[in-house]
Design a protein around this motif. Structure first.
Motif, mmCIF file in Angstrom:
data_model
loop_
_atom_site.group_PDB
_atom_site.id
_atom_site.type_symbol
_atom_site.label_atom_id
_atom_site.label_comp_id
_atom_site.label_asym_id
_atom_site.label_seq_id
_atom_site.Cartn_x
_atom_site.Cartn_y
_atom_site.Cartn_z
ATOM 1 N N GLY A 26 -38.164 26.548 -71.188
ATOM 2 C CA GLY A 26 -37.511 26.469 -72.499
ATOM 3 C C GLY A 26 -36.094 25.943 -72.392
ATOM 4 O O GLY A 26 -35.652 25.115 -73.194
ATOM 5 N N THR A 27 -35.367 26.422 -71.389
ATOM 6 C CA THR A 27 -33.985 25.972 -71.205
ATOM 7 C C THR A 27 -33.956 24.496 -70.817
ATOM 8 O O THR A 27 -33.093 23.745 -71.255
ATOM 9 C CB THR A 27 -33.314 26.810 -70.096
ATOM 10 O OG1 THR A 27 -33.418 28.175 -70.462
ATOM 11 C CG2 THR A 27 -31.857 26.436 -69.912
ATOM 12 N N ASN A 28 -34.922 24.100 -70.008
ATOM 13 C CA ASN A 28 -34.946 22.732 -69.497
ATOM 14 C C ASN A 28 -35.299 21.694 -70.563
ATOM 15 O O ASN A 28 -34.769 20.587 -70.574
ATOM 16 C CB ASN A 28 -35.924 22.654 -68.321
ATOM 17 C CG ASN A 28 -36.093 21.243 -67.811
ATOM 18 O OD1 ASN A 28 -37.173 20.680 -67.879
ATOM 19 N ND2 ASN A 28 -35.036 20.646 -67.316
ATOM 20 N N ILE A 29 -36.219 22.051 -71.475
ATOM 21 C CA ILE A 29 -36.605 21.077 -72.514
ATOM 22 C C ILE A 29 -35.570 21.126 -73.620
ATOM 23 O O ILE A 29 -35.462 22.114 -74.330
ATOM 24 C CB ILE A 29 -37.996 21.383 -73.088
ATOM 25 C CG1 ILE A 29 -39.040 21.389 -71.977
ATOM 26 C CG2 ILE A 29 -38.385 20.362 -74.155
ATOM 27 C CD1 ILE A 29 -40.435 21.725 -72.459
ATOM 28 N N GLY A 30 -34.809 20.082 -73.752
ATOM 29 C CA GLY A 30 -33.737 20.070 -74.746
ATOM 30 C C GLY A 30 -33.897 18.970 -75.771
ATOM 31 O O GLY A 30 -34.985 18.428 -75.957
ATOM 32 N N PHE B 35 -19.882 20.655 -75.234
ATOM 33 C CA PHE B 35 -20.288 19.442 -75.953
ATOM 34 C C PHE B 35 -21.815 19.324 -76.031
ATOM 35 O O PHE B 35 -22.358 18.868 -77.032
ATOM 36 C CB PHE B 35 -19.676 18.204 -75.288
ATOM 37 C CG PHE B 35 -18.238 18.009 -75.664
ATOM 38 C CD1 PHE B 35 -17.879 17.231 -76.746
ATOM 39 C CD2 PHE B 35 -17.237 18.646 -74.954
ATOM 40 C CE1 PHE B 35 -16.548 17.085 -77.114
ATOM 41 C CE2 PHE B 35 -15.904 18.501 -75.304
ATOM 42 C CZ PHE B 35 -15.552 17.723 -76.386
ATOM 43 N N ALA B 36 -22.488 19.767 -74.955
ATOM 44 C CA ALA B 36 -23.965 19.716 -74.966
ATOM 45 C C ALA B 36 -24.516 20.640 -76.057
ATOM 46 O O ALA B 36 -25.478 20.297 -76.753
ATOM 47 C CB ALA B 36 -24.516 20.114 -73.604
ATOM 48 N N ILE B 37 -23.890 21.819 -76.214
ATOM 49 C CA ILE B 37 -24.328 22.740 -77.277
ATOM 50 C C ILE B 37 -24.066 22.094 -78.639
ATOM 51 O O ILE B 37 -24.887 22.186 -79.561
ATOM 52 C CB ILE B 37 -23.591 24.100 -77.160
ATOM 53 C CG1 ILE B 37 -23.925 24.783 -75.827
ATOM 54 C CG2 ILE B 37 -23.963 25.023 -78.324
ATOM 55 C CD1 ILE B 37 -22.960 25.905 -75.451
ATOM 56 N N GLY B 38 -22.916 21.416 -78.756
ATOM 57 C CA GLY B 38 -22.590 20.719 -80.001
ATOM 58 C C GLY B 38 -23.647 19.671 -80.340
ATOM 59 O O GLY B 38 -24.078 19.548 -81.492
ATOM 60 N N THR C 224 -32.215 25.831 -75.564
ATOM 61 C CA THR C 224 -31.167 25.187 -74.772
ATOM 62 C C THR C 224 -29.802 25.744 -75.156
ATOM 63 O O THR C 224 -28.967 26.039 -74.294
ATOM 64 C CB THR C 224 -31.195 23.659 -75.010
ATOM 65 O OG1 THR C 224 -32.493 23.187 -74.678
ATOM 66 C CG2 THR C 224 -30.166 22.948 -74.158
ATOM 67 N N ILE C 225 -29.593 25.923 -76.467
ATOM 68 C CA ILE C 225 -28.297 26.420 -76.932
ATOM 69 C C ILE C 225 -28.050 27.842 -76.428
ATOM 70 O O ILE C 225 -26.988 28.140 -75.857
ATOM 71 C CB ILE C 225 -28.230 26.404 -78.482
ATOM 72 C CG1 ILE C 225 -28.278 24.969 -79.003
ATOM 73 C CG2 ILE C 225 -26.963 27.105 -78.975
ATOM 74 C CD1 ILE C 225 -28.434 24.864 -80.508
ATOM 75 N N ASP C 226 -29.030 28.744 -76.618
ATOM 76 C CA ASP C 226 -28.765 30.146 -76.251
ATOM 77 C C ASP C 226 -28.511 30.286 -74.748
ATOM 78 O O ASP C 226 -27.623 31.033 -74.315
ATOM 79 C CB ASP C 226 -29.879 31.088 -76.755
ATOM 80 C CG ASP C 226 -31.271 30.752 -76.264
ATOM 81 O OD1 ASP C 226 -31.397 30.170 -75.192
ATOM 82 O OD2 ASP C 226 -32.255 31.102 -76.967
#
Lengths: 499, 66
Positions: free
Chosen positions: A66-70, A145-148, A347-349
């Motif tokens: 889940g974290t890897n698929i963004g 920035f990635a979270i943004g 990815t965000i969390d």
């Protein structure tokens, strides 16, 4: 099957079916409920950042996927597959699985034995605290920035499907993710990731099934694809390909960028460090590698399907939205919509939680001499809130100043070759010294920057800077003072000696 | 050596060679290191077997999309 232009639906048609809406609302309620239910378990920083070391292997494995698929995976990979074909799957196969196997067998046991919360903390112990802070700060800035970007991508998706204004999409997503991440910490993040991955795979399988049936079965799909695009089922592209030459894919992606991501990525490895046993940590990564084999079905297949169905799209990134609108029936399109939202949320969390950890421990504990570890939980929660708010504010800016994000991503990739050299020589030898580590990191980034500035493909930049850093670290370690701790057995990988 | 002139078949040979090296590395790791902290010593908990299956699957995939 070919849909003629007059039959194909555009983005403005196809209003959301009530069943789609019900699925979406149900998903958001379930995720919030599960996340908040786990809040009661958080009583310390260890509970918040490492889920109290209670995670089992299958939760870890699903959470890693889940974290890897963004954001880039879902939309960008389908678009790339539309253009270059199955070669895009290299990012999931040779560009992930070998590194994941080594992570499970070598690096996760190493970090586990060192008893660290984070990879920068390991680098701090193996080299020095400056290396720890530099590694934590670079990763954290890029993460904001990635979270943004992920928040912006969710807001755009919500605007496309539900007609919500961008600021409403950002606020709603930030509030939901913030609620369970701040309250439940890593446990909430990992369990919600698990649900999200199941939804992603369900949505992906439905697309595969319906897509294959609409194109005349599996043989019909393959025949059409090969007859019209003969190179689209080739795993490797020619060595003179502009973007993905095969030597760059094998040496740059397979040997440097992928190991750097899977062996040093805090957002990925944090759930492994939150495992209930070392075996669960390693098995979780291995389980995730099995999942990665099938990830191209979710993110590469839609691009190929759009090609076979002769999608009339303006640019390749429209391949997945086109498939959702033209292949999926009502109800199922809502499922796919939440699969995209789920990929972005997970990815965000994960990024918010891991960045909060690095700022709380790797930066604060080093730079503030009297930082009280008893305050880590409170500081961690406040930083999670602050990071989310900061990312929500930067989300619209990221869209307008894409150059800055690209610049930051480039900085991170320049950093990965030298970082990997530090990890490898630090983990496998006792020769690497603290001063050599710091100077190799600095000079390695300079070498990578110069090569990149000269216009060399990023895959080759990563490989050349890695080779430079390996040599520099080896040579410099011979002329600088050794590590103050003569016994590095708890910081180096030596499974052949039972210690 | 100009990398751009390397033949495409070499990519497959290199991949196969890499996966075989990885297979050897996996079985070079001692059993006790793999079972560290494991709840029991069941055969299925030997993650070297999981790794071997993954490598075989990768070899098949790259052979199919050759």
């Amino acid at each position: 099957m070919q849909l003629y232009p007059e039959q194909q639906k555009t983005a403005d048609e196809s209003p959301l079916h009530p069943l789609d809406l019900l699925i979406i609302v149900g998903y958001l309620a379930l995720i919030t409920f599960v996340g908040l239910r786990l809040a009661g378990r958080v009583r310390s920083a260890r509970d918040f950042f490492l889920a109290g070391r209670t995670l089992s292997w299958w939760v870890i494995g699903l959470s890693i996927i889940g974290t890897n698929i963004g954001a880039n995976s879902y939309v960008g990979a389908a678009g790339n597959a539309f253009t270059i074909g199955i070669a895009q799957a290299n990012f999931e196969w040779i560009g992930a699985i070998p590194a994941m196997i080594i992570a499970a067998l070598v690096f996760i046991p190493l970090y586990w034995k060192a008893g660290v919360y984070s990879i920068p903390e390991y680098l701090g112990l193996r080299y020095n605290q400056t290396v720890r802070v530099v590694a934590a700060l670079i990763t954290s800035v890029v993460a904001v920035f990635a979270i943004g970007v992920a928040l912006w991508a969710i807001a755009l998706t919500l605007q496309t499907y539900l007609g919500w204004p961008i600021w409403v999409g950002i606020t709603v997503t930030g509030t939901i993710v913030g609620a369970y991440s701040i309250a439940g910490g890593l446990a909430a993040v990992a369990f919600t990731d698990m649900f999200q991955v199941c939804i992603m795979f369900l949505g992906g399988l439905v697309i595969v099934g319906l897509g294959i049936s609409q194109t005349g079965g599996f043989s019909g799909f393959v025949e059409t694809l090969i007859s019209e695009n003969p190179n689209h089922l080739q795993a490797y592209l020619p060595a003179d390909h502009e973007s993905y030459p095969w030597p760059g894919v094998i040496f740059g992606l397979g040997l440097v960028l992928s190991p750097a991501y899977w062996w040093a990525g805090q957002a990925i490895l944090q759930r492994s460090l939150g495992a209930r046993t070392q075996w669960d940590a390693s098995a979780g990564m291995m389980f995730a590698a099995f999942g990665k084999i099938f990830v191209p079905l979710l993110i590469v297949f839609p691009g190929l399907l759009a090609l076979v169905m002769h999608a009339q799209i303006e640019y390749p990134d429209m391949a997945l939205p086109w498939i959702i609108k033209n292949v999926l029936p009502p109800g199922i399109s809502g499922l796919m919509f939440i699969a995209i939202i789920a990929a972005l949320q997970s990815t965000i969390d994960s990024s918010v939680n891991s960045t909060s950890l690095m700022l709380t421990r790797d930066v604060r504990h080093v730079l503030i001499k009297n930082a009280d570890p008893a305050n880590d939980l409170k500081i961690g929660r406040l930083l999670t809130l602050f990071l989310l708010l900061l990312s929500m504010c930067t989300a619209p800016l990221v869209a307008e100043m894409g150059g800055i994000f690209t610049f930051l991503q480039t900085i991170l990739s320049l950093f990965q070759g030298p970082m990997l050299a530090l990890l490898i020589l630090g983990a496998f030898t006792r020769r690497a010294t603290p001063q050599a580590g710091l100077w190799t990191l600095i000079s390695g980034v300079i070498v990578a920057s110069a090569t990149s500035y000269a216009g060399v493909n990023m895959l080759y930049v990563a490989f050349s800077s890695f080779i430079y850093a390996l040599i520099a670290l080896w040579v410099l370690s011979g002329v600088t003072p050794p590590h103050p701790d003569k016994d590095l057995s708890h910081l180096t990988y030596s499974p052949w000696s039972r210690s | 050596m100009d990398l751009a002139n390397l033949p495409l078949e070499w990519a497959n040979y290199l991949s196969i060679f890499g996966f075989l090296c990885l297979f050897a590395l996996v079985w070079f790791i001692p059993r006790h290191a793999v079972f560290e902290d494991a709840p029991d010593q069941s055969r299925w908990r030997d993650i070297r077997l999981w790794a071997s299956l993954l490598i075989v699957l990768q070899l098949v995939i790259y052979a199919v999309f050759n």
